[in-house]
Design a protein around this motif. Sequence first.
Motif, PDB file in Angstrom:
ATOM      1  N   VAL A 273      13.945   3.531  -3.286  1.00 14.20           N
ATOM      2  CA  VAL A 273      14.787   4.455  -4.047  1.00 14.20           C
ATOM      3  C   VAL A 273      14.862   5.761  -3.272  1.00 14.20           C
ATOM      4  O   VAL A 273      13.839   6.312  -2.857  1.00 14.20           O
ATOM      5  N   THR A 274      16.084   6.226  -3.073  1.00 13.09           N
ATOM      6  CA  THR A 274      16.312   7.524  -2.456  1.00 13.09           C
ATOM      7  C   THR A 274      16.756   8.470  -3.567  1.00 13.09           C
ATOM      8  O   THR A 274      17.676   8.160  -4.319  1.00 13.09           O
TER       9      THR A 274
ATOM     10  N   ILE B 196       8.480   7.966   2.135  1.00 15.27           N
ATOM     11  CA  ILE B 196       8.642   7.426   3.485  1.00 15.27           C
ATOM     12  C   ILE B 196       9.142   8.568   4.353  1.00 15.27           C
ATOM     13  O   ILE B 196      10.274   9.009   4.207  1.00 15.27           O
ATOM     14  N   GLY B 197       8.288   9.054   5.218  1.00 14.72           N
ATOM     15  CA  GLY B 197       8.683  10.150   6.103  1.00 14.72           C
ATOM     16  C   GLY B 197       8.859  11.459   5.356  1.00 14.72           C
ATOM     17  O   GLY B 197       8.515  11.594   4.184  1.00 14.72           O
ATOM     18  N   SER B 198       9.423  12.400   6.060  1.00 14.47           N
ATOM     19  CA  SER B 198       9.670  13.734   5.504  1.00 14.47           C
ATOM     20  C   SER B 198      10.993  13.733   4.744  1.00 14.47           C
ATOM     21  O   SER B 198      11.855  12.888   5.006  1.00 14.47           O
ATOM     22  N   PRO B 199      11.166  14.700   3.845  1.00 14.46           N
ATOM     23  CA  PRO B 199      12.488  14.814   3.193  1.00 14.46           C
ATOM     24  C   PRO B 199      13.570  15.013   4.256  1.00 14.46           C
ATOM     25  O   PRO B 199      13.336  15.634   5.289  1.00 14.46           O
ATOM     26  N   SER B 200      14.736  14.457   3.996  1.00 17.61           N
ATOM     27  CA  SER B 200      15.870  14.586   4.902  1.00 17.61           C
ATOM     28  C   SER B 200      16.808  15.657   4.344  1.00 17.61           C
ATOM     29  O   SER B 200      17.326  15.519   3.239  1.00 17.61           O
TER      30      SER B 200
ATOM     31  N   THR C 116      19.123  17.463  -0.185  1.00 17.11           N
ATOM     32  CA  THR C 116      17.915  16.922   0.432  1.00 17.11           C
ATOM     33  C   THR C 116      17.631  15.574  -0.215  1.00 17.11           C
ATOM     34  O   THR C 116      17.849  15.392  -1.418  1.00 17.11           O
ATOM     35  N   SER C 117      17.140  14.621   0.588  1.00 16.19           N
ATOM     36  CA  SER C 117      16.800  13.310   0.028  1.00 16.19           C
ATOM     37  C   SER C 117      15.378  12.920   0.405  1.00 16.19           C
ATOM     38  O   SER C 117      14.868  13.319   1.445  1.00 16.19           O
ATOM     39  N   THR C 118      14.760  12.158  -0.490  1.00 18.91           N
ATOM     40  CA  THR C 118      13.442  11.576  -0.231  1.00 18.91           C
ATOM     41  C   THR C 118      13.512  10.095  -0.576  1.00 18.91           C
ATOM     42  O   THR C 118      14.218   9.697  -1.511  1.00 18.91           O
ATOM     43  N   MET C 119      12.778   9.282   0.205  1.00 18.74           N
ATOM     44  CA  MET C 119      12.772   7.835  -0.018  1.00 18.74           C
ATOM     45  C   MET C 119      11.373   7.379  -0.385  1.00 18.74           C
ATOM     46  O   MET C 119      10.388   7.856   0.167  1.00 18.74           O
ATOM     47  N   VAL C 120      11.325   6.419  -1.331  1.00 27.36           N
ATOM     48  CA  VAL C 120      10.063   5.843  -1.784  1.00 27.36           C
ATOM     49  C   VAL C 120      10.254   4.334  -1.910  1.00 27.36           C
ATOM     50  O   VAL C 120      11.250   3.883  -2.477  1.00 27.36           O
ATOM     51  N   ILE C 121       9.302   3.559  -1.370  1.00 27.49           N
ATOM     52  CA  ILE C 121       9.324   2.109  -1.592  1.00 27.49           C
ATOM     53  C   ILE C 121       8.988   1.889  -3.064  1.00 27.49           C
ATOM     54  O   ILE C 121       7.979   2.395  -3.558  1.00 27.49           O
ATOM     55  N   GLU C 122       9.848   1.164  -3.763  1.00 30.95           N
ATOM     56  CA  GLU C 122       9.638   0.921  -5.189  1.00 30.95           C
ATOM     57  C   GLU C 122       8.917  -0.401  -5.440  1.00 30.95           C
ATOM     58  O   GLU C 122       8.055  -0.488  -6.317  1.00 30.95           O
TER      59      GLU C 122
ATOM     60  N   ALA D 240       0.818  -1.214   0.000  1.00 34.51           N
ATOM     61  CA  ALA D 240       0.000   0.000   0.000  1.00 34.51           C
ATOM     62  C   ALA D 240       0.856   1.269   0.000  1.00 34.51           C
ATOM     63  O   ALA D 240       0.395   2.322  -0.435  1.00 34.51           O
ATOM     64  N   VAL D 241       2.103   1.175   0.460  1.00 32.24           N
ATOM     65  CA  VAL D 241       2.955   2.368   0.512  1.00 32.24           C
ATOM     66  C   VAL D 241       3.895   2.482  -0.685  1.00 32.24           C
ATOM     67  O   VAL D 241       4.676   3.434  -0.760  1.00 32.24           O
ATOM     68  N   ILE D 242       3.815   1.544  -1.620  1.00 30.98           N
ATOM     69  CA  ILE D 242       4.664   1.632  -2.812  1.00 30.98           C
ATOM     70  C   ILE D 242       4.379   2.952  -3.533  1.00 30.98           C
ATOM     71  O   ILE D 242       3.222   3.300  -3.776  1.00 30.98           O
TER      72      ILE D 242
END
Length: 187
Positions: free
Chosen positions: A157-158, A23-27, A132-138, A17-19
Amino acid sequence: MSDDLHQEDKALAAMRAVIGTPIGSPSVAPDPVNQPMIRHWVAALEDHNPVYTDPEFAKSSRFGGIVAPPLMLQTWTMATPKISGIAERGGSPVEFSANPLATLDEAGFIATLATNSEFEIVRYLRLGEVITSTMVIESVSDLKQTRLGPGYFITWVTTYRDEQDEVVGRQMFRILKFKPDLEKLLK
């Protein structure tokens, strides 16, 4: 259907469901790209490329100045480790507001094995840039039977961006989240 299978199905559904969602806020990097961190990195890896540490050489290079080694990309936005409470976080050196893998832990998939990582470097980073980085479940695989026990391969993927929101690189990271088969592991 047994409770274990039902819990596994729920865990898989929650992961899938989270693909595609962050994931979280940008770092945001706690520090800009800087010479001391570059110097420590290249010393540790014995990388003697002068474009990383010699301002005169770097100025005359195609870069026109000091650049960071490309595989340092992920280090700029890494959270500062917090030692207190590490056992309660399952060994994680950082605190999570919401751990996307928690549903698999609850279903008994408590072990993690990093399987591979790939980088795509769009461009070298320069001194002073803030990343800045963002993460997503692929993706999340179907249940796989492995020598270590049954588990799921999870890929995220970040994406790394500069202050103008331009992509400077990406990192694909894959893990196996599995139920350890202790009988097989102890043989």
